[in-house]
Scaffold this active site. Structure first.
Site, PDB file in Angstrom:
ATOM      1  N   SER A 177       0.122  -1.087   0.011  1.00 50.97           N
ATOM      2  CA  SER A 177      -0.206  -0.191   0.067  1.00 50.97           C
ATOM      3  C   SER A 177       0.928   1.250  -0.124  1.00 50.97           C
ATOM      4  O   SER A 177       0.542   2.087   1.261  1.00 50.97           O
ATOM      5  CB  SER A 177      -0.735  -0.153   1.357  1.00 50.97           C
ATOM      6  OG  SER A 177      -1.504  -1.418   1.342  1.00 50.97           O
ATOM      7  N   ARG A 192       7.673   5.994  -3.800  1.00 53.20           N
ATOM      8  CA  ARG A 192       8.073   6.642  -2.869  1.00 53.20           C
ATOM      9  C   ARG A 192       7.464   6.061  -1.401  1.00 53.20           C
ATOM     10  O   ARG A 192       6.563   5.463  -1.867  1.00 53.20           O
ATOM     11  CB  ARG A 192       7.874   8.356  -2.243  1.00 53.20           C
ATOM     12  CG  ARG A 192       6.284   8.491  -2.793  1.00 53.20           C
ATOM     13  CD  ARG A 192       6.238  10.368  -2.714  1.00 53.20           C
ATOM     14  NE  ARG A 192       4.283   9.899  -2.927  1.00 53.20           N
ATOM     15  CZ  ARG A 192       4.095  10.307  -3.532  1.00 53.20           C
ATOM     16  NH1 ARG A 192       4.580  10.093  -5.133  1.00 53.20           N
ATOM     17  NH2 ARG A 192       2.332  10.045  -3.717  1.00 53.20           N
ATOM     18  N   ASP A 230      -4.051  -2.157  -1.631  1.00 52.90           N
ATOM     19  CA  ASP A 230      -4.426  -2.187  -0.705  1.00 52.90           C
ATOM     20  C   ASP A 230      -5.443  -1.288  -0.857  1.00 52.90           C
ATOM     21  O   ASP A 230      -7.474  -2.211  -1.179  1.00 52.90           O
ATOM     22  CB  ASP A 230      -4.634  -2.105   0.728  1.00 52.90           C
ATOM     23  CG  ASP A 230      -4.344  -0.537   0.881  1.00 52.90           C
ATOM     24  OD1 ASP A 230      -4.208   0.356  -0.373  1.00 52.90           O
ATOM     25  OD2 ASP A 230      -4.559   0.333   1.942  1.00 52.90           O
TER      26      ASP A 230
END
Length: 398
Positions: A177, A192, A230
């Site tokens: 996620s 990132r 997710d």
């Protein structure tokens, strides 16, 4: 897609003001310190204001960014990532499947037995494992070795009530996620970190390959069949139970949204159009920012002091990781300028992130509105053992 979900998410920000307000709502205006405290609270409430016209401005700004993100890579604050998921579950799937969900301060491992059409989920088990804070800012090997070791323990506990097809290798769905640029259904490069993670040697690497290497070091014979965010996973789960589900929103440690887009409406997609004519888009809306967002001085200070200043602004306004910290900063200012907790600022109150958002939910809940109950919570968190006395005093004594 956006206006209803976006509006609902922004409105969650107002709960911050409500959580702080419930602490002082019975205090009198006769005392100068409470007058000052209420001034601070009123100022914060105004900064967090989300009237309908402002919500519409935020929604319109996000829609503009959505179109820009679909048009080209790097053309928007919203990544609008192509998930490579071009068809969703139908409810007829059958077999044993494993899942690993990494997306916050905990990760989850799960196994599920699907029974096929009309039977749904026959059996499932899961475990939630906390991630030591040191691993959130350490090395990629350390993090994935820890995860793979816990996964191996979980697989070893597989009981006879779970049936694996003979000769078939176990398959794992990997829910990761964080912002990833996918190149296929089972590969993706980390763009990132968010949600308090900061592991520099992992940025730019294929997260599936890193997990696969860690699993191999653990001697775990399992194939990573799919990489999903997710939010994409939540959308798939919703579609499994209801064929009309087309969008999903995560409001947890972080926040994000995913939805089903028409493939021909994605200009940056250069491959063959999928047979389904659809593609799931992972918006990564946590990085959205706009001049219309209601940002207070506390929001700006939190962002400046965060691991990723200038990024994930929308997430920092609405997500669970940050709401408690915003309220702590409000209370800290009340303590400093209005002697809210007495002559000195309680040392515990100055500890960043000591106030969790779950506690805010309890304090803000309609059935827990007594000052006595609130004082017990604050005493527990900040070691303010004298606040219970305040709760039983009359307004004239405050």
């Amino acid at each position: 897609m956006g206006k209803v979900a976006i509006g609902a998410a922004v409105v969650c920000g107002i709960a911050v003001a409500a959580a702080a307000a419930v602490v002082v709502h019975r205090k009198t205006k006769k005392s100068g310190r409470w007058v000052k405290a209420m001034e601070i609270l009123k100022e914060f409430e105004e900064k967090c204001g989300t009237p309908i016209p402002r919500l519409k401005q935020v929604a319109d700004a996000m829609i503009v960014e959505m179109h820009a993100g679909l048009a080209s890579e790097g053309g928007s604050k919203l990544k609008m990532l192509i998930s490579y998921v071009d068809h969703l579950p139908t409810g007829r799937e059958k077999g044993l499947f494993y899942a690993l969900d990494l997306g916050g301060t905990n990760f989850r491992v799960l196994r599920v037995q699907l029974g096929g059409k009309g039977r749904g989920i026959v059996n499932q088990q899961f475990e939630e494992v906390p991630i030591p804070p040191s691993l959130m800012t350490g090395s990629s090997d350390a993090l994935f070795d820890y995860i793979a070791a816990e996964l191996a323990k979980f697989v070893a506990q597989e009981g006879s009530d779970f049936k694996q097809s003979p000769g078939r290798q176990r398959e794992l769905g990997f829910t990761f996620s964080f912002p990833v640029m996918q190149s296929s259904i089972a590969s993706g490069t980390l763009l990132r970190w968010t949600k308090g993670f900061s592991i520099d040697d992992m940025v730019g690497q294929d997260v599936v390959a890193e997990l696969a290497k860690a699993m191999e070091r653990q001697g775990l014979d399992m194939r990573i069949a799919a990489l999903v965010n997710d939010t994409v996973g939540t959308l798939a789960g919703g579609r499994y139970n209801n064929n009309d589900v087309d969008a999903s929103v995560i409001l947890g440690t972080g926040s994000n949204a995913a939805y089903v887009e028409r493939a021909h409406a994605i200009p940056k997609w250069h491959g063959l159009l999928p047979k389904s004519g659809e593609m799931v888009i992972n918006m990564e809306w946590g990085n959205f920012r706009s001049s219309h967002l209601p940002l207070s001085d506390y929001d700006h200070a939190l962002d400046t002091e965060s691991l990723n200043p200038g990024e994930q602004i929308y997430e920092k306004v609405i997500a669970g990781m940050y709401l408690g910290e915003i309220v702590r900063r409000v209370l800290c200012r009340m303590a400093e300028e209005a002697a809210f907790f007495g002559a000195t600022v309680p040392p515990k109150l100055e500890e960043p992130f000591i106030l969790g958002s779950l506690r805010l939910e309890v304090m803000e809940g309609g059935i827990f509105t007594s000052c006595c109950y609130i004082s017990e919570i604050l005493s527990d968190i900040f070691c303010l053992f004298y606040t219970e006395r305040w709760a039983h005093q009359s307004p004239a004594q405050w």
